[in-house]
Scaffold this active site. Structure first.
Site, PDB file in Angstrom:
ATOM      1  N   CYS A  20       0.871  -1.168   0.000  1.00  0.00           N
ATOM      2  CA  CYS A  20       0.000   0.000   0.000  1.00  0.00           C
ATOM      3  C   CYS A  20       0.908   1.217   0.000  1.00  0.00           C
ATOM      4  CB  CYS A  20      -0.902   0.006   1.236  1.00  0.00           C
ATOM      5  SG  CYS A  20      -1.904   1.509   1.362  1.00  0.00           S
ATOM      6  N   GLU A  61      -3.488   1.278  -6.393  1.00  0.00           N
ATOM      7  CA  GLU A  61      -2.476   0.331  -6.845  1.00  0.00           C
ATOM      8  C   GLU A  61      -2.315   0.536  -8.344  1.00  0.00           C
ATOM      9  OE1 GLU A  61      -0.528  -1.209  -5.072  1.00  0.00           O
ATOM     10  OE2 GLU A  61      -1.509  -1.622  -3.152  1.00  0.00           O
TER      11      GLU A  61
END
Length: 226
Positions: free
Chosen positions: A2, A105
């Protein structure tokens, strides 16, 4: 991993959702990147005493010999937290929540990396499980830093990346933030993959790749949600 996320709501919404006992100077963020100071929620033995403040994203643990001498991980794998005694110490004593309403992402397509934003289907806030620590600087000052825990992705996220942040269900937040809980065996089971049926995703503009760009159009969809 992340490495970018968002929290675009008001301070009032944060206080209401997480039952916070204080507020601080805060502005919505659309492209939060490692190395920046980020909102974080620290718990207590009483739910109504949760407090929000800022931690720098990128862990400098108290055992580091110097601030810039280590890896300063922005993420820790749930598996590592469970296995390494040094991180278990933080797990049992230095837990926090990172409030968010989405994370990014990058999906690879040939030589192109396309950013994708993941959110809740109801576009609600959520808390990412994190650890923090305090490093004592040579002049005696204190540096407070954090790292977000990641786990195996659900099928939605797996289409783009092989890790995702640990998103805690609302019912698990109190246990995670309860400082009276110091047994790893009670905490490790919380580090699970969040259900895909409660999430959705959409592509956003590649300007998100610029960590210095933090404007509202970062979260505008390029294509329909799926």
């Amino acid at each position: 991993m992340c490495g970018r996320y968002t929290v675009t709501v008001t301070m009032e919404e944060l206080m209401l959702h997480f039952m916070l006992g204080n507020s601080f100077q805060y502005s919505p963020r659309y492209n939060i990147a490692p190395g920046q100071w980020i909102p974080a929620i620290i718990g207590s033995e009483a739910a109504d005493q949760r407090r929000i403040g800022e931690l720098r994203w990128g862990l400098v643990p108290h055992w580091s010999k110097e601030e810039k001498g280590g890896a300063q991980p922005i993420n820790l794998r749930a598996e590592t937290v469970a296995e390494k005694p040094s991180f278990q110490q933080l797990l049992t004593r230095k837990r926090c929540l990172i409030p968010a309403d989405g994370f990014y992402e990058w999906k690879k397509s040939g030589n192109v990396k396309q950013p994708v934003r993941f959110i809740m289907k109801d576009q609600s806030l959520f808390g990412m499980a994190a650890l923090y620590d305090t490093w004592i600087q040579p002049d005696g000052g204190k540096l407070h830093t954090c790292t977000i825990i990641t786990t195996e992705p659900n099928p939605l996220v797996a289409e783009v990346h092989n890790r995702m942040p640990v998103i805690l269900p609302r019912e698990a937040e109190s246990l995670w933030l309860d400082r009276s809980v110091t047994e790893a065996k009670k905490l490790i089971p919380l580090l699970q993959t969040f259900p895909e049926e409660q999430m959705r995703a959409y592509e956003v503009d590649r300007k998100v790749g610029n960590s210095r760009y933090d404007e509202a159009d970062c979260i505008e969809p390029l294509q329909a949600l799926w």
